[in-house]
Design a protein around this motif. Structure first.
Motif, PDB file in Angstrom:
ATOM      1  N   GLY A  25       0.816  -1.208   0.000  1.00 42.32           N
ATOM      2  CA  GLY A  25       0.000   0.000   0.000  1.00 42.32           C
ATOM      3  C   GLY A  25       0.847   1.255   0.000  1.00 42.32           C
ATOM      4  O   GLY A  25       1.947   1.278   0.558  1.00 42.32           O
ATOM      5  N   ASP A  26       0.323   2.313  -0.612  1.00 36.51           N
ATOM      6  CA  ASP A  26       1.018   3.593  -0.710  1.00 36.51           C
ATOM      7  C   ASP A  26       0.509   4.566   0.342  1.00 36.51           C
ATOM      8  O   ASP A  26      -0.604   4.437   0.856  1.00 36.51           O
ATOM      9  CB  ASP A  26       0.801   4.220  -2.085  1.00 36.51           C
ATOM     10  N   GLY A  27       1.332   5.569   0.621  1.00 39.86           N
ATOM     11  CA  GLY A  27       0.906   6.667   1.470  1.00 39.86           C
ATOM     12  C   GLY A  27       0.125   7.695   0.675  1.00 39.86           C
ATOM     13  O   GLY A  27      -0.479   7.391  -0.353  1.00 39.86           O
ATOM     14  N   SER A  28       0.132   8.914   1.134  1.00 35.02           N
ATOM     15  CA  SER A  28      -0.645   9.957   0.471  1.00 35.02           C
ATOM     16  C   SER A  28      -0.126  10.193  -0.948  1.00 35.02           C
ATOM     17  O   SER A  28       1.046   9.999  -1.241  1.00 35.02           O
ATOM     18  CB  SER A  28      -0.560  11.261   1.266  1.00 35.02           C
ATOM     19  N   ALA A  29      -1.038  10.616  -1.811  1.00 34.41           N
ATOM     20  CA  ALA A  29      -0.661  10.960  -3.185  1.00 34.41           C
ATOM     21  C   ALA A  29      -0.861  12.446  -3.413  1.00 34.41           C
ATOM     22  O   ALA A  29      -1.278  12.881  -4.492  1.00 34.41           O
ATOM     23  CB  ALA A  29      -1.501  10.151  -4.180  1.00 34.41           C
ATOM     24  N   CYS A  30      -0.523  13.240  -2.384  1.00 32.26           N
ATOM     25  CA  CYS A  30      -0.798  14.685  -2.416  1.00 32.26           C
ATOM     26  C   CYS A  30       0.363  15.493  -1.851  1.00 32.26           C
ATOM     27  O   CYS A  30       0.156  16.527  -1.210  1.00 32.26           O
ATOM     28  CB  CYS A  30      -2.062  14.982  -1.604  1.00 32.26           C
ATOM     29  N   ARG A  31       1.590  15.040  -2.098  1.00 31.46           N
ATOM     30  CA  ARG A  31       2.729  15.704  -1.467  1.00 31.46           C
ATOM     31  C   ARG A  31       3.245  16.911  -2.258  1.00 31.46           C
ATOM     32  O   ARG A  31       3.939  17.760  -1.687  1.00 31.46           O
ATOM     33  CB  ARG A  31       3.856  14.687  -1.257  1.00 31.46           C
ATOM     34  N   THR A  32       2.946  16.985  -3.547  1.00 36.77           N
ATOM     35  CA  THR A  32       3.408  18.095  -4.371  1.00 36.77           C
ATOM     36  C   THR A  32       2.313  18.485  -5.359  1.00 36.77           C
ATOM     37  O   THR A  32       1.322  17.757  -5.536  1.00 36.77           O
ATOM     38  CB  THR A  32       4.671  17.727  -5.177  1.00 36.77           C
ATOM     39  N   VAL A  33       2.493  19.608  -6.024  1.00 36.93           N
ATOM     40  CA  VAL A  33       1.495  20.048  -7.002  1.00 36.93           C
ATOM     41  C   VAL A  33       1.447  19.112  -8.211  1.00 36.93           C
ATOM     42  O   VAL A  33       0.446  19.080  -8.939  1.00 36.93           O
ATOM     43  CB  VAL A  33       1.771  21.489  -7.467  1.00 36.93           C
ATOM     44  N   LYS A  34       2.514  18.341  -8.441  1.00 35.39           N
ATOM     45  CA  LYS A  34       2.534  17.402  -9.565  1.00 35.39           C
ATOM     46  C   LYS A  34       2.097  15.996  -9.156  1.00 35.39           C
ATOM     47  O   LYS A  34       2.094  15.081  -9.979  1.00 35.39           O
ATOM     48  CB  LYS A  34       3.932  17.356 -10.179  1.00 35.39           C
ATOM     49  N   ALA A  35       1.727  15.814  -7.901  1.00 36.39           N
ATOM     50  CA  ALA A  35       1.280  14.500  -7.421  1.00 36.39           C
ATOM     51  C   ALA A  35      -0.074  14.150  -8.035  1.00 36.39           C
ATOM     52  O   ALA A  35      -0.818  15.040  -8.471  1.00 36.39           O
ATOM     53  CB  ALA A  35       1.176  14.516  -5.902  1.00 36.39           C
ATOM     54  N   ASP A  77      -7.419   7.610  10.233  1.00 37.98           N
ATOM     55  CA  ASP A  77      -8.751   8.055   9.855  1.00 37.98           C
ATOM     56  C   ASP A  77      -9.061   7.685   8.407  1.00 37.98           C
ATOM     57  O   ASP A  77      -8.311   8.057   7.488  1.00 37.98           O
ATOM     58  CB  ASP A  77      -8.859   9.570  10.037  1.00 37.98           C
ATOM     59  N   ALA A  78     -10.153   6.964   8.201  1.00 36.87           N
ATOM     60  CA  ALA A  78     -10.499   6.493   6.859  1.00 36.87           C
ATOM     61  C   ALA A  78     -10.829   7.650   5.922  1.00 36.87           C
ATOM     62  O   ALA A  78     -10.435   7.642   4.743  1.00 36.87           O
ATOM     63  CB  ALA A  78     -11.669   5.516   6.933  1.00 36.87           C
ATOM     64  N   GLU A  79     -11.543   8.648   6.413  1.00 34.77           N
ATOM     65  CA  GLU A  79     -11.931   9.761   5.548  1.00 34.77           C
ATOM     66  C   GLU A  79     -10.720  10.585   5.132  1.00 34.77           C
ATOM     67  O   GLU A  79     -10.590  10.963   3.965  1.00 34.77           O
ATOM     68  CB  GLU A  79     -12.962  10.638   6.262  1.00 34.77           C
ATOM     69  N   LEU A  80      -9.846  10.865   6.076  1.00 32.76           N
ATOM     70  CA  LEU A  80      -8.641  11.622   5.737  1.00 32.76           C
ATOM     71  C   LEU A  80      -7.768  10.816   4.789  1.00 32.76           C
ATOM     72  O   LEU A  80      -7.218  11.367   3.816  1.00 32.76           O
ATOM     73  CB  LEU A  80      -7.863  11.972   7.004  1.00 32.76           C
ATOM     74  N   SER A  81      -7.630   9.528   5.042  1.00 35.23           N
ATOM     75  CA  SER A  81      -6.822   8.673   4.165  1.00 35.23           C
ATOM     76  C   SER A  81      -7.359   8.697   2.744  1.00 35.23           C
ATOM     77  O   SER A  81      -6.598   8.780   1.774  1.00 35.23           O
ATOM     78  CB  SER A  81      -6.799   7.238   4.701  1.00 35.23           C
ATOM     79  N   ALA A  82      -8.682   8.630   2.606  1.00 36.79           N
ATOM     80  CA  ALA A  82      -9.296   8.660   1.273  1.00 36.79           C
ATOM     81  C   ALA A  82      -9.072  10.007   0.609  1.00 36.79           C
ATOM     82  O   ALA A  82      -8.785  10.086  -0.595  1.00 36.79           O
ATOM     83  CB  ALA A  82     -10.779   8.354   1.380  1.00 36.79           C
ATOM     84  N   ALA A  83      -9.196  11.087   1.372  1.00 37.84           N
ATOM     85  CA  ALA A  83      -8.999  12.421   0.804  1.00 37.84           C
ATOM     86  C   ALA A  83      -7.579  12.605   0.297  1.00 37.84           C
ATOM     87  O   ALA A  83      -7.348  13.289  -0.707  1.00 37.84           O
ATOM     88  CB  ALA A  83      -9.324  13.485   1.852  1.00 37.84           C
ATOM     89  N   LEU A  84      -6.630  11.961   0.976  1.00 38.74           N
ATOM     90  CA  LEU A  84      -5.220  12.063   0.584  1.00 38.74           C
ATOM     91  C   LEU A  84      -4.805  10.955  -0.368  1.00 38.74           C
ATOM     92  O   LEU A  84      -3.639  10.866  -0.734  1.00 38.74           O
ATOM     93  CB  LEU A  84      -4.338  12.030   1.837  1.00 38.74           C
ATOM     94  N   LYS A  85      -5.766  10.103  -0.755  1.00 39.05           N
ATOM     95  CA  LYS A  85      -5.532   9.011  -1.700  1.00 39.05           C
ATOM     96  C   LYS A  85      -4.458   8.040  -1.191  1.00 39.05           C
ATOM     97  O   LYS A  85      -3.630   7.542  -1.972  1.00 39.05           O
ATOM     98  CB  LYS A  85      -5.158   9.553  -3.084  1.00 39.05           C
ATOM     99  N   ALA A  86      -4.486   7.762   0.099  1.00 35.20           N
ATOM    100  CA  ALA A  86      -3.532   6.835   0.713  1.00 35.20           C
ATOM    101  C   ALA A  86      -4.091   5.419   0.636  1.00 35.20           C
ATOM    102  O   ALA A  86      -4.906   5.017   1.465  1.00 35.20           O
ATOM    103  CB  ALA A  86      -3.265   7.228   2.163  1.00 35.20           C
ATOM    104  N   SER A  87      -3.650   4.661  -0.359  1.00 38.30           N
ATOM    105  CA  SER A  87      -4.218   3.326  -0.594  1.00 38.30           C
ATOM    106  C   SER A  87      -3.804   2.318   0.467  1.00 38.30           C
ATOM    107  O   SER A  87      -4.405   1.252   0.577  1.00 38.30           O
ATOM    108  CB  SER A  87      -3.787   2.814  -1.970  1.00 38.30           C
TER     109      SER A  87
END
Length: 231
Positions: free
Chosen positions: A142-152, A183-193
């Motif tokens: 599984g990956d962490g967040s997919a929102c670390r940069t503007v190009k993410a 938190d499931a909602e935060l994880s989903a918002a950050l696209k953390a699979s």
């Protein structure tokens, strides 16, 4: 009971044929994954369970087949010896590629869990998996967040760095309570699979004395990738 676990990310780019010219950029990540899986082999498990995400939950008893064709590579990958007709999910197909490089002499099961599965259910699943055999090892994809940069893939979210830092600390410290509390909602918002699979690990490790070591914590392409070994 759980005797060892390896946590790896699951981007298709881990497979050099998929990454093509960009393959060398992820060599340190591949090395860390190989080291973590080596810990699984050294634990001499009676059963290896590979856990990743999928649109629907499914269990492959004995393993199954996946493909890299969706990523432009005509290659089939196999987990274990099972003949389940349901194709492996992409995260489990990447796991199959990782396991090709290490011999683990144990029966293998694979499980896909929905990314929006409730935490309580995932922790309970982990507890159940740990009871299947006397010595159980997990490979958790599984990956962490997919929102670390503007190009993410998910653009920039200022919450992503703190989220990934908390996950890295939990994985490095084998902190099952912290993983279970993600938190499931935060994880989903950050696209953390990785949230749901990590919570399976949390349930499996409850009550054990396993320790953790963080082997990789970077965010190439703006996505948080972690590698950890628990034993």
């Amino acid at each position: 009971m759980l005797v060892a676990a390896a946590v790896c990310p699951c981007p298709p780019l881990l497979v050099p044929e998929v990454a093509a010219g960009a393959a060398p950029e992820l060599d340190p990540l591949r090395t860390a994954c190989a080291d973590a899986i080596g810990v699984l082999a050294a634990s001499r498990p009676d059963l290896l369970v590979v856990v990743g995400t999928g649109e629907r939950g499914h269990v492959w008893e004995g393993g199954g087949e996946g493909s890299l064709r969706p990523y432009g590579v005509d290659r089939t990958l196999r987990l274990g010896t099972g003949g389940d007709a349901v194709p492996l999910t992409p995260s489990l197909a990447v796991a199959a590629w990782l396991l090709e490089r290490t011999t683990i002499a144990a029966p293998l099961h694979a499980a896909a869990v929905p990314p929006d599965a409730p935490a309580e259910r995932m922790v309970g699943l982990g507890r159940g998996l740990a009871e299947i055999a006397e010595r159980v090892a997990l490979l958790v994809m599984g990956d962490g967040s997919a929102c670390r940069t503007v190009k993410a893939p998910g653009y920039l979210d200022e919450r992503a760095e703190a989220y990934d830092a908390a996950v890295a600390a939990a994985l490095g410290g084998a902190d099952t309570a912290a993983l279970a509390a993600l938190d499931a909602e935060l994880s989903a918002a950050l696209k953390a699979s990785g949230r749901a699979p990590w919570q399976v690990l949390a349930g499996a490790a409850e009550g054990t004395e396993v320790g953790g070591e963080l082997l990789y914590d970077e965010a190439p392409y703006g996505v948080g990738y972690f590698v950890a070994a628990w034993s």
